[in-house]
Write a protein that holds these residues in place. Structure first.
Motif, mmCIF file in Angstrom:
data_model
loop_
_atom_site.group_PDB
_atom_site.id
_atom_site.type_symbol
_atom_site.label_atom_id
_atom_site.label_comp_id
_atom_site.label_asym_id
_atom_site.label_seq_id
_atom_site.Cartn_x
_atom_site.Cartn_y
_atom_site.Cartn_z
ATOM 1 N N ILE A 69 11.221 -10.961 8.156
ATOM 2 C CA ILE A 69 9.922 -11.608 8.851
ATOM 3 C C ILE A 69 8.812 -11.018 8.331
ATOM 4 C CG2 ILE A 69 11.333 -12.181 10.912
ATOM 5 C CD1 ILE A 69 10.129 -9.599 12.196
ATOM 6 N N GLY A 70 8.801 -10.380 7.035
ATOM 7 C CA GLY A 70 7.701 -9.904 6.352
ATOM 8 C C GLY A 70 7.350 -8.417 6.702
ATOM 9 N N ASP A 71 8.288 -7.978 7.647
ATOM 10 C CA ASP A 71 7.899 -6.440 7.742
ATOM 11 C C ASP A 71 7.653 -5.382 6.630
ATOM 12 O OD1 ASP A 71 10.696 -6.816 7.459
ATOM 13 O OD2 ASP A 71 11.247 -5.479 8.881
ATOM 14 N N THR A 72 8.584 -5.541 5.662
ATOM 15 C CA THR A 72 8.398 -4.559 4.324
ATOM 16 C C THR A 72 7.237 -5.015 3.689
ATOM 17 O OG1 THR A 72 10.892 -4.661 4.635
ATOM 18 C CG2 THR A 72 9.795 -3.816 2.644
ATOM 19 N N HIS A 73 6.938 -6.263 3.590
ATOM 20 C CA HIS A 73 5.480 -6.839 2.703
ATOM 21 C C HIS A 73 4.591 -6.150 3.657
ATOM 22 C CE1 HIS A 73 2.427 -9.895 2.029
ATOM 23 N NE2 HIS A 73 2.852 -9.028 0.791
ATOM 24 N N GLY A 74 4.502 -6.138 5.039
ATOM 25 C CA GLY A 74 3.296 -5.492 5.578
ATOM 26 C C GLY A 74 3.329 -4.160 5.446
ATOM 27 N N GLU A 75 4.236 -3.426 5.305
ATOM 28 C CA GLU A 75 4.362 -1.758 4.932
ATOM 29 C C GLU A 75 3.663 -1.815 3.622
ATOM 30 O OE1 GLU A 75 8.053 -0.355 5.476
ATOM 31 O OE2 GLU A 75 8.311 -1.011 7.645
ATOM 32 N N LEU A 76 4.094 -2.542 2.744
ATOM 33 C CA LEU A 76 3.475 -2.326 1.450
ATOM 34 C C LEU A 76 2.059 -2.737 1.207
ATOM 35 C CD1 LEU A 76 3.780 -2.014 -1.783
ATOM 36 C CD2 LEU A 76 4.253 -4.403 -1.773
ATOM 37 N N LEU A 77 1.479 -3.593 2.096
ATOM 38 C CA LEU A 77 0.005 -3.900 2.072
ATOM 39 C C LEU A 77 -0.738 -2.689 2.790
ATOM 40 C CD1 LEU A 77 0.102 -7.723 3.363
ATOM 41 C CD2 LEU A 77 -0.166 -6.725 0.914
#
Length: 376
Positions: free
Chosen positions: A205-213
């Protein structure tokens, strides 16, 4: 654990008697969640007497027509109950869970790795579970993998995973590496000061992408986020829109070629290119190789967490990896053979890389193999 100690595992495991379920005795299953209920069905199918479930705080009075008791009630009804561990996830470490039946006066439950010996055929694919002999047969290859790892912790984690899954190192159940998952001192320093392209296979659901940002000093210029499950994908798209970042969401799965495969849905973050998991729907999804999706795109960081399809995705990204030499973060716990087959594959695909293994979840879940290119 030294390499000498590691090789003793084969003899230790072979000599250790396995605690099997006695089918003639009534069994109570510790945990009434998804795995516990699947275990009950598997045991009943093989003629075992399943009396019910036991939980510390029951959420319902019955599951599958069987009673769900708390520990005090079970002690009154059957103080010598035969127990089976029906909890199989990263949520609570087994070395802590085992204190619960012990404090209630019960003998230790039969654990999932021994239950799989009896009921594996009915249970089907269950992440890293396998018959004991399957893991023992891979010991020599695992030892060869260890020789190519870049640091002592990686070797220790690899060896202790094996010991844990053989029932010889229960303390490893609660071990966690100090580094954060995916974005840590292994992966972030080479990316500092660059406008990077990130590829996330199994974006959920985009959680890892959010952590990268949120990582300081990291500029994610663009991201390609792959997620085949329809419900997860809908949430992923909403995440991408909210983030304001440049992200392309793709409703497909990474594989080694373009095609259509069966896919189990309805499992949240555990949706998979696998069949046979109960309580899930199966539908067809599109798969494609990253070499086909991104034939000319420069990629700096590639994460693979795709429930057992990591090897296919890596083979489908061969040219991307050779061309770009990205940092790789690859899940290492979805299949029992991943412990040796995925490192062996990456050793071939990624010459002049450093390889590290870190443990990020309890009970040997969330193990990640990091491949970091050596500076040119």
């Amino acid at each position: 654990m030294s390499q000498t100690d590691f090789f003793r595992l084969r003899a230790q495991a072979s000599a250790q008697p396995m605690l099997h379920i006695d089918p003639k005795r009534s069994t109570w299953i510790f945990g009434a969640g998804a795995f516990g209920q699947s275990l009950a069905r598997a045991m009943l199918a093989q003629g075992c007497a399943v009396a019910g479930f036991v939980e510390t705080t029951p959420q319902s009075a019955a599951r599958q027509g069987l009673p769900v008791l708390n520990w005090a009630s079970l002690a009154q009804q059957d103080g010598q109950a035969q127990l089976a561990m029906g909890i199989f996830n990263r949520g609570i470490a087994y070395d802590r869970l085992l204190g619960i039946p012990a404090s209630a006066g019960f003998a230790a439950p039969c654990m999932p790795w021994t239950l799989y010996e009896q009921f594996g055929q009915a249970l089907g694919w269950r992440f890293w579970l396998s018959p004991r002999q399957f893991l023992l047969d891979g010991i020599d290859r695992i030892a060869s993998v260890a020789q190519k790892l870049a640091d002592a912790e990686s070797v220790q984690v690899l060896f202790r995973i094996c010991a844990f899954r053989l029932g010889l190192d229960m303390g490893f159940a609660s071990f966690l590496s100090l580094e954060k998952q995916y974005f840590n001192a292994l992966t972030l320093p080479p990316l500092q000061g660059k406008a990077i392209t990130y590829v996330d296979c199994g974006a959920y659901i985009g959680d890892t992408h959010g952590e990268l940002l949120d990582q300081p000093g990291i500029s994610c210029a663009q991201a390609f986020l792959l997620e085949p499950d329809p419900d997860n994908y809908a949430q992923l798209v909403r995440h991408a829109a909210r983030s304001g970042a440049s992200a392309v969401c793709l409703p497909l799965a990474a594989a080694d070629s373009h095609g259509t495969l069966a896919f189990t849905t309805g499992q949240g973050e555990a949706c998979a290119l696998q069949q046979g998991m109960e309580g899930s729907a199966t539908e067809s999804i599109t798969v494609a190789a990253l070499d086909q999706i991104l034939p000319n795109t420069s990629v700096h960081l590639l994460k693979l967490d795709i429930e057992g399809a990591e090897a296919q995705a890596l083979r489908g990204a061969r040219h991307l990896i050779q061309r770009n030499r990205p940092i790789l973060a690859v899940s290492l716990y979805h299949n029992p053979q991943d412990l040796w087959e995925l490192p062996e594959l990456l050793f071939t695909l990624c010459p002049d890389y450093r390889f590290h293994i870190r443990q990020h979840g309890f009970n040997s879940f969330d193990t990640v193999l990091y491949a970091v290119p050596e500076p040119l």
